[in-house]
Write an enzyme that holds these catalytic residues in place. Structure first.
Site, mmCIF file in Angstrom:
data_model
loop_
_atom_site.group_PDB
_atom_site.id
_atom_site.type_symbol
_atom_site.label_atom_id
_atom_site.label_comp_id
_atom_site.label_asym_id
_atom_site.label_seq_id
_atom_site.Cartn_x
_atom_site.Cartn_y
_atom_site.Cartn_z
ATOM 1 C CB VAL A 15 -0.963 0.006 1.208
ATOM 2 C CG1 VAL A 15 -1.925 1.188 1.109
ATOM 3 C CG2 VAL A 15 -1.759 -1.297 1.288
ATOM 4 C CE LYS A 107 -7.318 -5.247 6.832
ATOM 5 N NZ LYS A 107 -7.065 -5.164 5.420
ATOM 6 N N GLY A 136 -11.159 -1.664 0.497
ATOM 7 C CA GLY A 136 -10.233 -1.061 -0.474
ATOM 8 C C GLY A 136 -10.831 0.000 -1.362
ATOM 9 N N GLY A 189 -0.630 -15.601 -5.086
ATOM 10 C CA GLY A 189 -0.483 -14.362 -4.315
ATOM 11 C C GLY A 189 -1.795 -13.805 -3.792
ATOM 12 C CD GLU A 192 -0.663 -12.013 3.360
ATOM 13 O OE1 GLU A 192 0.546 -12.272 3.528
ATOM 14 O OE2 GLU A 192 -1.078 -10.975 2.819
ATOM 15 C CG ASP A 203 -9.058 -8.889 6.304
ATOM 16 O OD1 ASP A 203 -8.189 -8.019 6.440
ATOM 17 O OD2 ASP A 203 -9.914 -8.875 5.390
ATOM 18 C CE LYS A 207 -10.973 -5.896 5.033
ATOM 19 N NZ LYS A 207 -10.862 -6.760 3.855
ATOM 20 N N GLY A 304 -5.421 -4.795 -2.647
ATOM 21 C CA GLY A 304 -4.410 -4.647 -3.695
ATOM 22 C C GLY A 304 -3.860 -3.240 -3.707
HETATM 23 N N1 LIG Z 1 -2.308 -5.040 0.871
HETATM 24 C C1 LIG Z 1 -3.595 -4.741 0.774
HETATM 25 O O1 LIG Z 1 -4.229 -5.024 -0.249
HETATM 26 C C2 LIG Z 1 -4.314 -4.031 1.883
HETATM 27 C C3 LIG Z 1 -5.680 -3.725 1.721
HETATM 28 C C4 LIG Z 1 -6.345 -3.028 2.742
HETATM 29 C C5 LIG Z 1 -5.661 -2.681 3.882
HETATM 30 N N2 LIG Z 1 -4.336 -3.027 4.013
HETATM 31 C C6 LIG Z 1 -3.670 -2.637 5.253
HETATM 32 O O2 LIG Z 1 -2.598 -1.746 4.923
HETATM 33 C C7 LIG Z 1 -1.549 -1.912 5.856
HETATM 34 C C8 LIG Z 1 -0.259 -2.220 5.082
HETATM 35 O O3 LIG Z 1 -0.470 -3.380 4.320
HETATM 36 P P1 LIG Z 1 0.588 -3.852 3.189
HETATM 37 O O4 LIG Z 1 -0.096 -4.932 2.432
HETATM 38 O O5 LIG Z 1 1.116 -2.671 2.453
HETATM 39 O O6 LIG Z 1 1.717 -4.494 4.096
HETATM 40 P P2 LIG Z 1 3.192 -4.943 3.668
HETATM 41 O O7 LIG Z 1 3.298 -5.061 2.195
HETATM 42 O O8 LIG Z 1 3.532 -6.103 4.504
HETATM 43 O O9 LIG Z 1 4.089 -3.688 4.123
HETATM 44 C C9 LIG Z 1 4.310 -3.379 5.456
HETATM 45 C C10 LIG Z 1 5.363 -2.302 5.523
HETATM 46 O O10 LIG Z 1 5.566 -1.973 6.900
HETATM 47 C C11 LIG Z 1 6.953 -1.916 7.148
HETATM 48 N N3 LIG Z 1 7.198 -2.261 8.548
HETATM 49 C C12 LIG Z 1 6.938 -3.420 9.191
HETATM 50 N N4 LIG Z 1 7.321 -3.346 10.462
HETATM 51 C C13 LIG Z 1 7.844 -2.114 10.625
HETATM 52 C C14 LIG Z 1 8.432 -1.451 11.720
HETATM 53 N N5 LIG Z 1 8.551 -2.041 12.910
HETATM 54 N N6 LIG Z 1 8.851 -0.170 11.530
HETATM 55 C C15 LIG Z 1 8.741 0.416 10.323
HETATM 56 N N7 LIG Z 1 8.183 -0.166 9.262
HETATM 57 C C16 LIG Z 1 7.759 -1.419 9.406
HETATM 58 C C17 LIG Z 1 7.590 -2.904 6.207
HETATM 59 O O11 LIG Z 1 8.940 -2.543 6.016
HETATM 60 P P3 LIG Z 1 9.945 -3.351 5.034
HETATM 61 O O12 LIG Z 1 9.330 -3.231 3.667
HETATM 62 O O13 LIG Z 1 11.219 -2.638 5.147
HETATM 63 O O14 LIG Z 1 9.967 -4.765 5.540
HETATM 64 C C18 LIG Z 1 6.721 -2.716 4.957
HETATM 65 O O15 LIG Z 1 7.232 -1.688 4.158
HETATM 66 C C19 LIG Z 1 -1.997 -3.019 6.822
HETATM 67 O O16 LIG Z 1 -2.627 -2.434 7.937
HETATM 68 C C20 LIG Z 1 -3.029 -3.779 6.001
HETATM 69 O O17 LIG Z 1 -3.976 -4.456 6.795
HETATM 70 C C21 LIG Z 1 -3.660 -3.686 3.051
#
Ligand SMILES: NC(=O)c1ccc[n+]([C@@H]2O[C@H](COP(=O)([O-])OP(=O)(O)OC[C@H]3O[C@@H](n4cnc5c(N)ncnc54)[C@H](OP(=O)(O)O)[C@@H]3O)[C@@H](O)[C@H]2O)c1
Length: 431
Positions: A15, A107, A136, A189, A192, A203, A207, A304
């Site tokens: 994101v 969330k 999303g 993908g 998880e 999850d 929501k 996504g």
């Molecule tokens: N992906 C989706 O489709 C989606 C949809 C709706 C909501 N969300 C929500 O959006 C949020 C992010 O999701 P995502 O999918 O983008 O997650 P992600 O791809 O796993 O990215 C998480 C990021 O957080 C960083 N991080 C983890 N621990 C950290 C720490 N202690 N200090 C600083 N940075 C840290 C990671 O750093 P590194 O990259 O350096 O490891 C990474 O860049 C979550 O709350 C998720 O529930 C995601």
């Protein structure tokens, strides 16, 4: 043009990188729409050396994400790390307390701590915005909190997890079973490596707790949600549901019931004739039943990079325009402690599949238990005919109290002729 709105982004995964890409691609367009520029000033994640496929060199790298809070070159902290505790929670609390707006997609954090964080935001006259946290690309928070603000909301329900919906669709289309489809979803993908948050309904439950808070002006309360995921569903259930005229969906429902609020997330059979049955693959859909608008449905991609980052930007642009709203649509101190309904009292039709030994007298045993609990059968069929192999006995009921149905199920599970945990699902009429 007014001075720029300056962002500090914590988390540069799916994101976070999506947000950077949109701002880099559409900076001028967004500035025209908001009357001011939106600029990223500082960023943070765990690994500074990781190639994230975007140019991050214009931004200040902050080693500890918590240090984004309180920086005087950051107006809005964008929390995209995730998790209900730890650094994400600490960062959001610190940013709000130091008078920075927060935008998050988290969330889990809001479902567990939403009421306290909303109060903290209000105490400091800042916004806590989370459009990206629910469904999303569907702007459901904005629609419910603003578009439907003049309505009393009776119910909100929908398909809130793309992974589960993808898996249910794939099981139906291929006739393959849960474990096979899960493995394929992981390889593609869509799921998880640890899929439990998705397939156990957690999850989607997070929501639903947020939608319920906005719909009914109550504190989000994830703990009181009744949650069940999709692990128990097999290809036979999917096929038989279709034969009965239904499709299986993991459905979240928050509804007023007997002067209280009912919240439940569980797989249900929905009529094939209802548009929600046609929401397939990774798509989400949210229905809102209101008094003036009546029923509205929104559907779109629930997760996504693009859809989620787009939702983050929508919150950021609200802030750039000075549009600051109470987190859950009412002042935080007026959020109610909800009276949650005892869902044992609710009445529905049910689908039940029993895996039994094909022996004389089995159907009589099943019928006796149903009769003892005052459960009336709408249809019953046996699938398979081999005395040496287990067979499926499937039945649908007329309207039955949930508590009675559950008692009957625990008695079925104790029968020697019943070989597996009974598979019970509500038939949701959605009327
Ligand atoms: N992906 C989706 O489709 C989606 C949809 C709706 C909501 N969300 C929500 O959006 C949020 C992010 O999701 P995502 O999918 O983008 O997650 P992600 O791809 O796993 O990215 C998480 C990021 O957080 C960083 N991080 C983890 N621990 C950290 C720490 N202690 N200090 C600083 N940075 C840290 C990671 O750093 P590194 O990259 O350096 O490891 C990474 O860049 C979550 O709350 C998720 O529930 C995601």
């Amino acid at each position: 043009m007014s001075k720029p709105l300056r962002l500090g982004i914590a988390g540069l995964g799916t994101v976070g990188v999506g947000v950077v890409k949109i701002l880099q691609a559409h900076g001028d367009l967004l500035a025209q729409r908001c009357g001011r520029r939106i600029e990223i000033t500082a960023i943070s994640a765990r690994d500074a050396s990781k190639d994230r496929g975007v140019d991050l060199s214009p931004y200040v790298w902050v080693e500890d994400a918590l240090d984004l809070a309180g920086r005087d070159d950051v107006d809005v902290v964008i929390e995209l790390i995730g998790g209900s505790e730890g650094v994400a929670k600490d960062l959001v609390e610190k940013a709000l307390a130091t008078g920075q707006h927060v935008v998050t997609a988290n969330k889990a954090l809001l479902a567990h701590h939403g009421a306290a964080l909303a109060q903290l935001a209000e105490d400091n006259n800042v916004a806590l915005a989370y459009e990206a946290a629910v469904a999303g690309g569907i702007p459901i928070i904005k629609v419910m909190r603003e578009g439907f603000a003049g309505n009393a909301i009776h119910a909100v329900y929908g398909i809130l997890n793309g992974t589960c919906n993808y898996m249910l669709t794939a099981m139906r289309e291929t006739g393959r079973d849960f474990d096979v489809i899960l493995k394929e979803a992981q390889e593609a993908g869509y799921a998880e490596a640890d899929p439990s948050f998705d397939i156990d309904g957690i999850d989607a439950g997070h929501k639903l707790a947020l939608l319920s808070a906005i719909a009914f002006g109550v504190k989000p309360d994830f703990e009181s949600l009744q949650i069940e995921g999709i692990r128990k569903i097999n290809a036979t259930d999917i096929r038989l549901a279709e034969e009965f005229g239904y499709r299986i969906k993991l459905l979240g429902i928050a509804r007023r019931f007997n002067g209280s609020v009912m919240q439940v997330m569980e797989p249900c059979l929905v009529p094939l004739s209802n548009p929600i049955a046609q929401i397939e693959d990774v798509y989400n859909a949210v229905y809102v039943d209101c008094d003036s608008v009546e029923t509205s449905m929104l559907s779109g991609k629930g997760a996504g990079e693009g859809p989620t980052a787009s939702a983050v930007l929508s919150d950021v642009m609200d802030l750039a325009r000075g549009n600051i709203l109470p987190t859950f649509g009412v002042p935080a101190q007026s959020l109610l402690d909800p009276r949650w309904a005892d869902i044992g009292d609710t009445v529905s039709c049910y689908y039940l599949r029993l895996c039994v030994l094909d022996k004389p007298g089995v159907i009589a045993e099943i019928s006796t238990i149903l009769r003892d609990h005052d459960i009336s059968i709408e249809g019953l069929s046996q699938h398979g005919r081999d005395p040496d192999q287990p067979v499926s006995v499937v039945l649908t009921t007329h309207e039955t109290r949930r508590r009675d149905m559950q008692k009957a199920c625990s008695e079925f599970a104790n029968l020697d002729s019943v070989l597996e945990e009974p598979c019970l699902m509500r038939i949701e009429a959605l009327s």
